[in-house]
Write an enzyme that holds these catalytic residues in place. Structure first.
Site: not given
Length: 165
Positions: A118, A130
């Site tokens: 997250e 990411y």
């Protein structure tokens, strides 16, 4: 595991986190999170068989504490990043990427199928990292992150990277 690498003008090494490292993690965690974790919380997590972590230190300057760290959990073939932090003064040196790659190597060795994390939707550098590492957004947690003062709450992006092809 000790993985040395060159990043800018300093040499760094990534090593598995141990009990001796736990007292340094809360201050670094506090640079990034409104409610930082305590040493006891880090200790409780790392005591679990399913949790592992890595730290990155400047070679020859271990007493200064880690420049960053990551904790992850692996259970039933699925893993999650529990937390990751790089000291503000150490950013833009690829340390976050190197920590994530250490986790990915470990998960590959453990034959994990997927990795979740997250990230605050407003953390553009982390989201970009990411995505470069092959993560894709799979869900959103509305108003998940609280911020100090009158700053509105922000969403958490839930991201996934498939590890088996």
């Amino acid at each position: 595991m000790k993985v040395p690498f060159l990043s800018g003008v300093y040499d760094y090494a990534i090593e598995a986190l141990g009990d001796d490292d736990l007292s340094r993690l809360p201050a670094l965690h506090a640079e990034h999170f409104t409610r930082p974790w305590s040493e006891h919380e880090f200790q409780s997590l790392l005591a679990q068989d399913t949790v592992f972590g890595f730290g990155v230190w400047q070679v020859g300057n271990r007493k200064a504490g880690p420049a960053g760290f990551v904790l992850a959990r692996l259970a039933a073939g699925e893993a999650e990043i529990l937390t990751i932090a790089v000291a503000r003064v150490q950013r833009r040196r690829g340390l976050g990427r190197d920590l994530m790659e250490a986790v990915l190597r470990e998960l590959h060795a453990q034959r994990a199928e997927a990795l979740f994390l997250e990230v605050d939707e407003t953390n553009a550098p982390a989201v970009a990292l990411y995505r470069r590492l092959g993560f894709r957004e799979v869900a959103r947690r509305r108003a998940y992150y609280d911020h100090p003062g009158d700053t509105p709450r922000t969403d958490a992006l839930v991201m996934r990277r498939d590890l088996k092809r």
